[in-house]
Design a protein around this motif. Structure first.
Motif: not given
Length: 132
Positions: A64-93
């Protein structure tokens, strides 16, 4: 006083469980409001204190942060996860690409490709990065 404690304890547990249940209901509302990204972000922000360690919620909030043009905040949020998925890797990219950090974007697209090598999306994104 022990009897009082035994009687009160279940109510304390139920309150916490109810707040999580309510938070998940709010997540569903935010998911369904794809046309109003600001509204969804307001909901996700309010739920952070309750769902800060829920992987599914963190993925949705980061996207949602990425879609709202806030990728830095989106990165901070997603790196709080315990284990990343395929979709997470694509989103981070995608978030790194939006931040004009193509080296990091390539790293996460490659991770997505290594995780599910039969998927074509990471390969297309990697090739696009190589051609630019």
């Amino acid at each position: 006083w022990i009897v009082a404690l035994i009687l009160i304890f279940p109510f304390l547990f139920c309150k916490k469980m109810y707040s999580k249940f309510y938070a998940y209901r709010q997540v569903v509302i935010a998911e369904q409001s794809t046309s109003n990204i600001d509204f969804a972000n307001q909901i996700y922000s309010k739920l952070y204190s309750t769902l800060y360690n829920d992987n599914y919620y963190l993925s949705l909030f980061a996207e949602s942060q990425y879609n709202a043009n806030h990728p830095k905040l989106g990165l901070k949020i997603i790196f709080q996860k315990h284990g990343l998925t395929y979709a997470d890797y694509l989103l981070i990219g995608d978030m790194y690409l939006k931040e004009k950090n193509s080296d990091s974007a390539m790293k996460y697209y490659l991770n997505a490709h290594y995780l599910l090598p039969n998927q074509s999306v990471p390969v297309k994104k990697i090739n696009q990065l190589k051609n630019n």
